[in-house]
Scaffold this motif. Sequence first.
Motif, PDB file in Angstrom:
ATOM      1  N   THR A  16       0.843  -1.202   0.000  1.00  0.00           N
ATOM      2  CA  THR A  16       0.000   0.000   0.000  1.00  0.00           C
ATOM      3  C   THR A  16       0.876   1.249   0.000  1.00  0.00           C
ATOM      4  OG1 THR A  16      -1.717  -1.154   1.265  1.00  0.00           O
ATOM      5  CG2 THR A  16      -1.811   1.259   1.215  1.00  0.00           C
ATOM      6  N   PRO A  17       0.653   2.188  -0.936  1.00  0.00           N
ATOM      7  CA  PRO A  17       1.427   3.429  -0.927  1.00  0.00           C
ATOM      8  C   PRO A  17       0.867   4.421   0.092  1.00  0.00           C
ATOM      9  CG  PRO A  17      -0.062   3.402  -2.808  1.00  0.00           C
ATOM     10  CD  PRO A  17      -0.224   2.076  -2.118  1.00  0.00           C
ATOM     11  N   VAL A  18       1.764   5.027   0.843  1.00  0.00           N
ATOM     12  CA  VAL A  18       1.409   6.091   1.794  1.00  0.00           C
ATOM     13  C   VAL A  18       2.356   7.248   1.510  1.00  0.00           C
ATOM     14  CG1 VAL A  18       1.223   6.782   4.207  1.00  0.00           C
ATOM     15  CG2 VAL A  18       0.625   4.443   3.533  1.00  0.00           C
ATOM     16  N   GLY A  19       1.890   8.241   0.788  1.00  0.00           N
ATOM     17  CA  GLY A  19       2.791   9.278   0.325  1.00  0.00           C
ATOM     18  C   GLY A  19       3.850   8.640  -0.564  1.00  0.00           C
ATOM     19  N   PRO A  20       5.119   9.011  -0.389  1.00  0.00           N
ATOM     20  CA  PRO A  20       6.184   8.403  -1.202  1.00  0.00           C
ATOM     21  C   PRO A  20       6.635   7.045  -0.673  1.00  0.00           C
ATOM     22  CG  PRO A  20       7.122  10.045   0.248  1.00  0.00           C
ATOM     23  CD  PRO A  20       5.628  10.103   0.463  1.00  0.00           C
ATOM     24  N   TRP A  21       6.001   6.565   0.388  1.00  0.00           N
ATOM     25  CA  TRP A  21       6.428   5.343   1.044  1.00  0.00           C
ATOM     26  C   TRP A  21       5.520   4.171   0.668  1.00  0.00           C
ATOM     27  CZ3 TRP A  21      10.931   6.563   3.156  1.00  0.00           C
ATOM     28  CH2 TRP A  21      11.140   7.894   3.513  1.00  0.00           C
ATOM     29  N   GLN A  22       6.092   2.976   0.717  1.00  0.00           N
ATOM     30  CA  GLN A  22       5.340   1.761   0.425  1.00  0.00           C
ATOM     31  C   GLN A  22       5.406   0.831   1.622  1.00  0.00           C
ATOM     32  OE1 GLN A  22       6.674  -1.055  -2.738  1.00  0.00           O
ATOM     33  NE2 GLN A  22       4.639  -0.686  -3.600  1.00  0.00           N
ATOM     34  N   VAL A  23       4.240   0.429   2.118  1.00  0.00           N
ATOM     35  CA  VAL A  23       4.171  -0.439   3.289  1.00  0.00           C
ATOM     36  C   VAL A  23       4.789  -1.796   2.969  1.00  0.00           C
ATOM     37  CG1 VAL A  23       2.592  -1.703   4.813  1.00  0.00           C
ATOM     38  CG2 VAL A  23       2.154   0.705   4.260  1.00  0.00           C
ATOM     39  N   ALA A  24       5.680  -2.247   3.858  1.00  0.00           N
ATOM     40  CA  ALA A  24       6.301  -3.562   3.694  1.00  0.00           C
ATOM     41  C   ALA A  24       5.767  -4.568   4.700  1.00  0.00           C
ATOM     42  CB  ALA A  24       7.825  -3.451   3.827  1.00  0.00           C
ATOM     43  N   ASP A  25       5.531  -4.109   5.929  1.00  0.00           N
ATOM     44  CA  ASP A  25       5.128  -5.061   6.968  1.00  0.00           C
ATOM     45  C   ASP A  25       4.453  -4.311   8.105  1.00  0.00           C
ATOM     46  OD1 ASP A  25       4.821  -7.421   8.327  1.00  0.00           O
ATOM     47  OD2 ASP A  25       6.898  -7.555   9.009  1.00  0.00           O
ATOM     48  N   TRP A  26       3.468  -4.941   8.730  1.00  0.00           N
ATOM     49  CA  TRP A  26       2.815  -4.414   9.930  1.00  0.00           C
ATOM     50  C   TRP A  26       3.703  -4.690  11.129  1.00  0.00           C
ATOM     51  CZ3 TRP A  26       1.160  -6.100  14.671  1.00  0.00           C
ATOM     52  CH2 TRP A  26       0.145  -5.379  15.317  1.00  0.00           C
ATOM     53  N   ARG A  27       3.879  -3.702  12.009  1.00  0.00           N
ATOM     54  CA  ARG A  27       4.787  -3.881  13.133  1.00  0.00           C
ATOM     55  C   ARG A  27       4.151  -3.682  14.500  1.00  0.00           C
ATOM     56  NH1 ARG A  27       9.281  -6.842  12.352  1.00  0.00           N
ATOM     57  NH2 ARG A  27      10.253  -6.327  10.354  1.00  0.00           N
ATOM     58  N   GLY A  28       3.108  -2.913  14.619  1.00  0.00           N
ATOM     59  CA  GLY A  28       2.491  -2.721  15.923  1.00  0.00           C
ATOM     60  C   GLY A  28       1.356  -1.724  15.842  1.00  0.00           C
ATOM     61  N   CYS A  29       0.424  -1.838  16.796  1.00  0.00           N
ATOM     62  CA  CYS A  29      -0.769  -0.995  16.794  1.00  0.00           C
ATOM     63  C   CYS A  29      -1.003  -0.439  18.186  1.00  0.00           C
ATOM     64  CB  CYS A  29      -1.974  -1.808  16.329  1.00  0.00           C
ATOM     65  SG  CYS A  29      -3.495  -0.856  16.179  1.00  0.00           S
ATOM     66  N   GLY A  30      -1.159   0.865  18.303  1.00  0.00           N
ATOM     67  CA  GLY A  30      -1.455   1.515  19.566  1.00  0.00           C
ATOM     68  C   GLY A  30      -2.843   2.111  19.557  1.00  0.00           C
ATOM     69  N   ARG A  79      15.348  10.440  14.002  1.00  0.00           N
ATOM     70  CA  ARG A  79      15.164  11.565  13.086  1.00  0.00           C
ATOM     71  C   ARG A  79      13.804  11.498  12.401  1.00  0.00           C
ATOM     72  NH1 ARG A  79      18.435  10.887   8.815  1.00  0.00           N
ATOM     73  NH2 ARG A  79      18.959   8.755   9.469  1.00  0.00           N
ATOM     74  N   LEU A  80      13.161  12.645  12.321  1.00  0.00           N
ATOM     75  CA  LEU A  80      11.932  12.768  11.550  1.00  0.00           C
ATOM     76  C   LEU A  80      12.321  12.931  10.086  1.00  0.00           C
ATOM     77  CD1 LEU A  80       8.828  13.190  11.414  1.00  0.00           C
ATOM     78  CD2 LEU A  80       9.270  15.635  11.700  1.00  0.00           C
ATOM     79  N   LEU A  81      11.852  12.020   9.236  1.00  0.00           N
ATOM     80  CA  LEU A  81      12.246  12.022   7.829  1.00  0.00           C
ATOM     81  C   LEU A  81      11.187  12.635   6.918  1.00  0.00           C
ATOM     82  CD1 LEU A  81      13.699   8.391   7.700  1.00  0.00           C
ATOM     83  CD2 LEU A  81      14.944  10.535   8.078  1.00  0.00           C
ATOM     84  N   ASP A  82       9.932  12.470   7.287  1.00  0.00           N
ATOM     85  CA  ASP A  82       8.864  12.949   6.415  1.00  0.00           C
ATOM     86  C   ASP A  82       7.558  12.954   7.197  1.00  0.00           C
ATOM     87  OD1 ASP A  82       7.518  13.721   4.058  1.00  0.00           O
ATOM     88  OD2 ASP A  82       7.063  11.639   3.543  1.00  0.00           O
ATOM     89  N   PHE A  83       6.625  13.749   6.751  1.00  0.00           N
ATOM     90  CA  PHE A  83       5.280  13.740   7.316  1.00  0.00           C
ATOM     91  C   PHE A  83       4.307  14.206   6.243  1.00  0.00           C
ATOM     92  CE2 PHE A  83       7.113  17.874   8.187  1.00  0.00           C
ATOM     93  CZ  PHE A  83       6.124  18.767   7.848  1.00  0.00           C
ATOM     94  N   GLY A  84       3.076  13.818   6.409  1.00  0.00           N
ATOM     95  CA  GLY A  84       2.084  14.198   5.430  1.00  0.00           C
ATOM     96  C   GLY A  84       0.750  13.557   5.742  1.00  0.00           C
ATOM     97  N   HIS A  85      -0.093  13.410   4.719  1.00  0.00           N
ATOM     98  CA  HIS A  85      -1.418  12.824   4.895  1.00  0.00           C
ATOM     99  C   HIS A  85      -1.646  11.733   3.851  1.00  0.00           C
ATOM    100  CE1 HIS A  85      -1.964  16.566   7.141  1.00  0.00           C
ATOM    101  NE2 HIS A  85      -2.961  15.964   7.760  1.00  0.00           N
ATOM    102  N   TRP A  86      -2.180  10.622   4.332  1.00  0.00           N
ATOM    103  CA  TRP A  86      -2.566   9.535   3.444  1.00  0.00           C
ATOM    104  C   TRP A  86      -4.059   9.669   3.139  1.00  0.00           C
ATOM    105  CZ3 TRP A  86      -5.649   5.114   5.143  1.00  0.00           C
ATOM    106  CH2 TRP A  86      -5.818   4.146   4.146  1.00  0.00           C
ATOM    107  N   ARG A  87      -4.384   9.679   1.845  1.00  0.00           N
ATOM    108  CA  ARG A  87      -5.782   9.827   1.444  1.00  0.00           C
ATOM    109  C   ARG A  87      -6.448   8.461   1.367  1.00  0.00           C
ATOM    110  NH1 ARG A  87      -8.878  13.770  -0.566  1.00  0.00           N
ATOM    111  NH2 ARG A  87      -7.086  15.153  -0.832  1.00  0.00           N
ATOM    112  N   HIS A  88      -7.428   8.270   2.223  1.00  0.00           N
ATOM    113  CA  HIS A  88      -8.217   7.037   2.228  1.00  0.00           C
ATOM    114  C   HIS A  88      -9.134   7.040   1.006  1.00  0.00           C
ATOM    115  CE1 HIS A  88     -11.385   4.244   3.670  1.00  0.00           C
ATOM    116  NE2 HIS A  88     -10.392   3.680   4.338  1.00  0.00           N
ATOM    117  N   PRO A  89      -9.500   5.862   0.480  1.00  0.00           N
ATOM    118  CA  PRO A  89     -10.435   5.828  -0.661  1.00  0.00           C
ATOM    119  C   PRO A  89     -11.716   6.607  -0.419  1.00  0.00           C
ATOM    120  CG  PRO A  89      -9.474   3.661  -0.330  1.00  0.00           C
ATOM    121  CD  PRO A  89      -8.999   4.507   0.809  1.00  0.00           C
ATOM    122  N   SER A  90     -12.094   6.774   0.849  1.00  0.00           N
ATOM    123  CA  SER A  90     -13.299   7.545   1.156  1.00  0.00           C
ATOM    124  C   SER A  90     -13.081   9.041   1.002  1.00  0.00           C
ATOM    125  CB  SER A  90     -13.744   7.255   2.592  1.00  0.00           C
ATOM    126  OG  SER A  90     -12.782   7.749   3.519  1.00  0.00           O
TER     127      SER A  90
END
Length: 476
Positions: A16-30, A79-90
């Motif tokens: 799944t693309p999130v901004g310029p990043w691509q999800v590789a693996d789920w690691r944890g949920c808070g 280090r903070l590398l990037d931030f932004g918003h992921w647009r959900h299909p909704s």
Amino acid sequence: MDRRPQLDPRALPPGTPVGPWQVADWRGCGSYGTVYQAWKQGHERAGPVALKLAHFPEDKRFDRETALLSRIHHPHVPRLLDFGHWRHPSGALYPYLAMEWIDGEPLYAWGEVYQPTSRQVLRVLAQLARALAATEAAGGMHRDVKGDNVMVLPGELRAYLMDFGSGIWAGAARITEEVLPPGTRPYRTPEALRFHWQHRLRRTVRYEAAPAEDVYALGVTAYRLVTGVYPPPATEPAARDDDQRPTTPTRSPPQVLNKRVALPLAVLIERMLAEDPEARGSANSMAEALEEAAQSAGPEADVPLFNAKRAQETPSAFKELSSVAEQKPVHRGLLWKMAPVLGVLFVGTWWLSRMPPSRPVAQVEAQEATEATVGLAHAAVTEPVGSTEVPPGWEGVALDMPQRPLPGQLKPDASGRCPGRNHTSLNGGCWRALKGGEDKCAEDENEYVHKGECYAPVFSRGRQPTSDSAQDAGSP
């Protein structure tokens, strides 16, 4: 009707693309965010990042965390590398942060597995104090210093202060409505708990945290690391109106609970836990003191804090204690019976048998054997790190809403809904609203406060809730 599967920010599939990043693996949920390992599209050789994605659209916590991290540049803060918003299909926009990937061990697990010496602990604490000093120099505070929010690279003996989601800086807008700011209860300072007790029924009163509270929380973290238990609660509510009685319960020095703790380390832990905020000193002065102690301490500082047998038997013993804690309260008699299994977790059963009945017994954090040690996930997943029995005088005070579901508690479905008509989804669990507000809460041991209202957890059938299974994690 649209029958396409709806993407859930808590469970994005790989790719799944999130901004310029691509999800590789789920690691944890808070409670408020999920952490993924991700790669920058087209730059895979650059290595992974920790991608933290909000659970709720336009979550202001992420804006504040971004603003604080952008002010801090320190070798012991990711280090903070990037931030932004992921647009959900909704069409909804979910904020995200991309941060340096830290592939280390959570602090308490590091202590159990790698058998550090007092000198090594002094160096790790000094690094964390330096990170706090840098945060203070940027006009900010962390406000949730604890073992879960510290990662250690064992080979380099390098520590990182993680998860600034509860942090704040001078001039930042407040986004919670509770009397106390976000935090985890065992790490609260005497001054914060006294204020909460005095103003618990006044919803318009707000406590202003100070940098000395981060130093105190670092002291609690250090105490827990070297002894395996938490210090007693920072205040005694029964003494709040009596000027002749001390408001701080008696605390055993670290050396009493663990003879291997070197004196310079024990002294500095006690200084960080001082009731008077001024006696703790600044994070910078504490860092200097810790560094000096690490340099000048004698050979007793090079003795491992725990023996090898304790390290080898800890995982199975932790699982045994966790299983018991989820079923019924752990009393001293039960601990005594379980001494063959749990003895390695405590300094000695002789100490437990001599504890006065009025003193709460701190339970050692349950460490799951299957827990993966993965970068920022341990920090972003805001896990409570243990619990204490309710201290005398606090029985009638409702607990703050925990930041994760209780054991056996019902959870909302993928759409975020709970099954009952009057059930509400909060912090990943299903809750039933009670009448009367906070001042009427705590008539039952399983009632919790959230934004001035009282809630009871909804459990699966056949599961009877126990008060000791609830783990305090502060306000949202």
